[in-house]
Design a protein around this motif. Sequence first.
Motif, PDB file in Angstrom:
ATOM      1  N   GLY A  64      11.446   0.285   0.750  1.00  0.00           N
ATOM      2  CA  GLY A  64      10.202  -0.316   0.273  1.00  0.00           C
ATOM      3  C   GLY A  64       9.075   0.671   0.088  1.00  0.00           C
ATOM      4  O   GLY A  64       8.160   0.452  -0.715  1.00  0.00           O
ATOM      5  N   ALA A  65       9.116   1.788   0.822  1.00  0.00           N
ATOM      6  CA  ALA A  65       8.073   2.809   0.648  1.00  0.00           C
ATOM      7  C   ALA A  65       8.213   3.536  -0.676  1.00  0.00           C
ATOM      8  O   ALA A  65       7.260   4.152  -1.167  1.00  0.00           O
ATOM      9  N   LEU A  66       9.423   3.498  -1.253  1.00  0.00           N
ATOM     10  CA  LEU A  66       9.711   4.076  -2.569  1.00  0.00           C
ATOM     11  C   LEU A  66       9.466   5.584  -2.644  1.00  0.00           C
ATOM     12  O   LEU A  66       9.370   6.141  -3.740  1.00  0.00           O
ATOM     13  N   GLY A  67       9.334   6.240  -1.497  1.00  0.00           N
ATOM     14  CA  GLY A  67       9.134   7.683  -1.494  1.00  0.00           C
ATOM     15  C   GLY A  67       7.878   8.138  -2.200  1.00  0.00           C
ATOM     16  O   GLY A  67       7.775   9.284  -2.654  1.00  0.00           O
ATOM     17  N   LEU A  68       6.882   7.236  -2.281  1.00  0.00           N
ATOM     18  CA  LEU A  68       5.719   7.507  -3.135  1.00  0.00           C
ATOM     19  C   LEU A  68       4.568   8.227  -2.444  1.00  0.00           C
ATOM     20  O   LEU A  68       3.697   8.774  -3.132  1.00  0.00           O
ATOM     21  N   ASP A  69       4.534   8.231  -1.123  1.00  0.00           N
ATOM     22  CA  ASP A  69       3.332   8.689  -0.412  1.00  0.00           C
ATOM     23  C   ASP A  69       2.817  10.038  -0.896  1.00  0.00           C
ATOM     24  O   ASP A  69       1.663  10.176  -1.300  1.00  0.00           O
ATOM     25  N   GLY A  88      -3.024   1.327  -8.163  1.00  0.00           N
ATOM     26  CA  GLY A  88      -2.637  -0.020  -8.572  1.00  0.00           C
ATOM     27  C   GLY A  88      -1.159  -0.111  -8.908  1.00  0.00           C
ATOM     28  O   GLY A  88      -0.465  -1.057  -8.502  1.00  0.00           O
ATOM     29  N   THR A  89      -0.663   0.866  -9.626  1.00  0.00           N
ATOM     30  CA  THR A  89       0.753   0.889  -9.986  1.00  0.00           C
ATOM     31  C   THR A  89       1.626   1.045  -8.747  1.00  0.00           C
ATOM     32  O   THR A  89       2.644   0.357  -8.591  1.00  0.00           O
ATOM     33  N   SER A  90       1.216   1.920  -7.858  1.00  0.00           N
ATOM     34  CA  SER A  90       1.988   2.157  -6.638  1.00  0.00           C
ATOM     35  C   SER A  90       2.037   0.915  -5.760  1.00  0.00           C
ATOM     36  O   SER A  90       3.093   0.561  -5.224  1.00  0.00           O
ATOM     37  N   LEU A  91       0.901   0.235  -5.619  1.00  0.00           N
ATOM     38  CA  LEU A  91       0.865  -0.973  -4.793  1.00  0.00           C
ATOM     39  C   LEU A  91       1.747  -2.065  -5.391  1.00  0.00           C
ATOM     40  O   LEU A  91       2.496  -2.732  -4.673  1.00  0.00           O
ATOM     41  N   PHE A  92       1.663  -2.251  -6.696  1.00  0.00           N
ATOM     42  CA  PHE A  92       2.477  -3.278  -7.356  1.00  0.00           C
ATOM     43  C   PHE A  92       3.963  -3.003  -7.146  1.00  0.00           C
ATOM     44  O   PHE A  92       4.743  -3.916  -6.835  1.00  0.00           O
ATOM     45  N   VAL A 141      -0.716   2.801   0.570  1.00  0.00           N
ATOM     46  CA  VAL A 141      -1.167   3.601  -0.576  1.00  0.00           C
ATOM     47  C   VAL A 141      -2.630   4.010  -0.395  1.00  0.00           C
ATOM     48  O   VAL A 141      -3.061   5.059  -0.894  1.00  0.00           O
ATOM     49  N   ILE A 142      -3.384   3.196   0.324  1.00  0.00           N
ATOM     50  CA  ILE A 142      -4.791   3.535   0.586  1.00  0.00           C
ATOM     51  C   ILE A 142      -4.869   4.760   1.481  1.00  0.00           C
ATOM     52  O   ILE A 142      -5.736   5.635   1.290  1.00  0.00           O
ATOM     53  N   ASP A 143      -3.981   4.843   2.448  1.00  0.00           N
ATOM     54  CA  ASP A 143      -3.894   6.026   3.302  1.00  0.00           C
ATOM     55  C   ASP A 143      -3.646   7.269   2.456  1.00  0.00           C
ATOM     56  O   ASP A 143      -4.267   8.317   2.655  1.00  0.00           O
ATOM     57  N   SER A 144      -2.750   7.151   1.472  1.00  0.00           N
ATOM     58  CA  SER A 144      -2.438   8.292   0.608  1.00  0.00           C
ATOM     59  C   SER A 144      -3.667   8.749  -0.171  1.00  0.00           C
ATOM     60  O   SER A 144      -3.873   9.956  -0.381  1.00  0.00           O
ATOM     61  N   TYR A 145      -4.496   7.804  -0.588  1.00  0.00           N
ATOM     62  CA  TYR A 145      -5.715   8.189  -1.314  1.00  0.00           C
ATOM     63  C   TYR A 145      -6.625   9.033  -0.422  1.00  0.00           C
ATOM     64  O   TYR A 145      -7.104  10.095  -0.830  1.00  0.00           O
ATOM     65  N   PHE A 146      -6.865   8.578   0.804  1.00  0.00           N
ATOM     66  CA  PHE A 146      -7.762   9.321   1.688  1.00  0.00           C
ATOM     67  C   PHE A 146      -7.167  10.682   2.065  1.00  0.00           C
ATOM     68  O   PHE A 146      -7.906  11.653   2.254  1.00  0.00           O
ATOM     69  N   GLU A 208     -13.425  -0.293  -5.181  1.00  0.00           N
ATOM     70  CA  GLU A 208     -13.007  -1.676  -5.388  1.00  0.00           C
ATOM     71  C   GLU A 208     -11.518  -1.738  -5.712  1.00  0.00           C
ATOM     72  O   GLU A 208     -11.061  -1.148  -6.691  1.00  0.00           O
ATOM     73  N   ILE A 209     -10.779  -2.462  -4.892  1.00  0.00           N
ATOM     74  CA  ILE A 209      -9.354  -2.652  -5.171  1.00  0.00           C
ATOM     75  C   ILE A 209      -9.169  -3.467  -6.449  1.00  0.00           C
ATOM     76  O   ILE A 209      -8.155  -3.322  -7.156  1.00  0.00           O
ATOM     77  N   SER A 210     -10.152  -4.300  -6.775  1.00  0.00           N
ATOM     78  CA  SER A 210     -10.070  -5.119  -7.987  1.00  0.00           C
ATOM     79  C   SER A 210      -9.996  -4.268  -9.262  1.00  0.00           C
ATOM     80  O   SER A 210      -9.581  -4.754 -10.320  1.00  0.00           O
ATOM     81  N   LYS A 211     -10.401  -2.989  -9.155  1.00  0.00           N
ATOM     82  CA  LYS A 211     -10.334  -2.096 -10.315  1.00  0.00           C
ATOM     83  C   LYS A 211      -8.945  -1.465 -10.493  1.00  0.00           C
ATOM     84  O   LYS A 211      -8.694  -0.843 -11.509  1.00  0.00           O
ATOM     85  N   TRP A 212      -8.108  -1.632  -9.493  1.00  0.00           N
ATOM     86  CA  TRP A 212      -6.767  -1.091  -9.620  1.00  0.00           C
ATOM     87  C   TRP A 212      -6.015  -1.837 -10.723  1.00  0.00           C
ATOM     88  O   TRP A 212      -6.197  -3.043 -10.919  1.00  0.00           O
ATOM     89  N   HIS A 213      -5.162  -1.134 -11.401  1.00  0.00           N
ATOM     90  CA  HIS A 213      -4.380  -1.777 -12.458  1.00  0.00           C
ATOM     91  C   HIS A 213      -3.005  -1.117 -12.592  1.00  0.00           C
ATOM     92  O   HIS A 213      -2.820   0.045 -12.221  1.00  0.00           O
ATOM     93  N   PHE A 214      -2.084  -1.905 -13.092  1.00  0.00           N
ATOM     94  CA  PHE A 214      -0.707  -1.459 -13.265  1.00  0.00           C
ATOM     95  C   PHE A 214      -0.505  -0.896 -14.664  1.00  0.00           C
ATOM     96  O   PHE A 214      -1.020  -1.444 -15.644  1.00  0.00           O
TER      97      PHE A 214
END
Length: 439
Positions: A64-69, A88-92, A141-146, A208-214
Amino acid sequence: MKLPTIKGFDEAAFNKYLKNTGWLMFGRILSMVVGFMVARFLGPVSFGDLSFADAFTAIAAAIGALGLDTFIIREIINDPSKKDEILGTSLFLRLSVNLLLIPISIGLYLIFHRLSNNPGAPLTYVVILLSFAAFFKSFNVIDSYFQSQVQSKYVVQVQNICVILSALVKIVLVILHLPVIWFAWALVFDGFILASGLMLVYRLKGFEISKWHFKKSRAKSLLKQSAPLILSAVMVSIYMKIDQVMLKTEGSKAVGIYSAAAKISEAWYFIPVAIVTSVFPALILARKTDHERYLKRLQNLYDLLVAISLPVAVIITFTSSFIIDIIYENRFEGAETMLPIHIWSGVFVFLGSASSQFLLAEGFTKISFYRTACGAVLNILLNLWLIPLYAGVGASIATLVACASSTFYLLLIPKTRKQGIMMLKSLFLVTAFQKIFNR
C-alpha cells in the motif's frame, strides 16, 4: 538544541539535516516502553496473536505504500511548483490500493487459518482492524512533503503528541485488563490520529489539501519509477515479518516469545531510518555538486551507523537474560536465548538502510529489489528448515542470516561492489582506525 559536531559530518548544512533526528527520541522511547508494558500484560499467547496479525497485515501495508516516499521527496525537490499535483496523485494512488488490500488481506488470512496445522482461535476481527490501521498510513505523503523541505520536526512533533495519546489509551486498556481485540482497536486509533495530525499541521503551515489534484501522467510516472521499490518493500516486509507468520504453525505462544525478543532487538531500528531520511537531501546535493564529497559522506554514514549499532549488539548479547527479566519478568521464558542472536540483525539493518539511499540516489532500483528478494527468499527457506527444529531460535538465526546476506548482496554486483567494500570497512572498524591513526 545545538547538535555537537560529528566527525565526518562537520558541515553546517549536514548538521542541519541530522538535527531532525533528535526530535524523534522522546516519542520513540515512550512508544517502546509502553509496547513492552503491553507485551508483559498480554503474555505470550495473546501477544503472539497480536504480533502475528500485525506481521500478517504489515506485508500488505508494504504494498500500500507503493514505494513512493522517497520519490515524492525527490519529485518535490526537483519541481516544487508541482507539489499539489505530486501529493494529490500520490495520496489517490495509496488510498485506492489500500482499499483494495483490505479484503485481500482478510481473504488470505482465512486461507492461512484454514490450512494451518496449529491454527488456534480465529483472529479474523484482529486482522480486519489492523488492515484498516494500515489504510491510514496513506496520509504519510504529508510527511514526505515536510522531509523534502527539511522540516521533519513538524511531523515529529505531531508524532510525539500521537504517541502520548496512544500511550495513555494503552495504559488504560492494561489497567482495565481488556482483551487483545481492544489493543487492535488501539492500533487503528493510532493510525487515525496520526493521519488527522498530519492533515492539521499541513493546514497550519498555510497549505490546503483541497488544492491537491490527481494527474494520470504523473501517476504513471511515479508508478513506473517506484515499481521495483514496491516489490522491494514487500520483500523487506517479508524477511522482517515472515518469521512471525511462519512461527504461528508452532502456536501463538511461540510467536509471542519470539516477538518479545524481536521487539527489544527492533526497538532501535528507527535510528537508521531517522538518520538516513534526514541526510538524504544532503547526499543528493553532494552527488550533484561534488562526487568525492558524496562518497565521503556515504562512508561517514556507514561509520556512524556501525558506531551506534555495534555497541548495542555487544552489550545486549551479554546482558540478554537480565534485560528480558527486567522488561518481561518471567512471562516469556526462552526469549533470553533468542535475543542475543536476533540483536545482531540490527547491525546489518543499519548498514542496509544507508546503502539503500545510495541505490536510490544512483537509480539502482532493480538492484535494490534483487537484494531484498534474495534476503526474503533465503529467510523463508531457512525458516522452513529451522523453525520445526528450533522454533523461535531457528527464526532468529534465519533473520540474522537473511539480513546479512541482503545487506552485502552489493558485493556480488560489479557497479555496487565498492559500496559493499565501504560497508565492510565500517563493519570491521577499518575506517575508524584510519581516522584515529591519521589524526
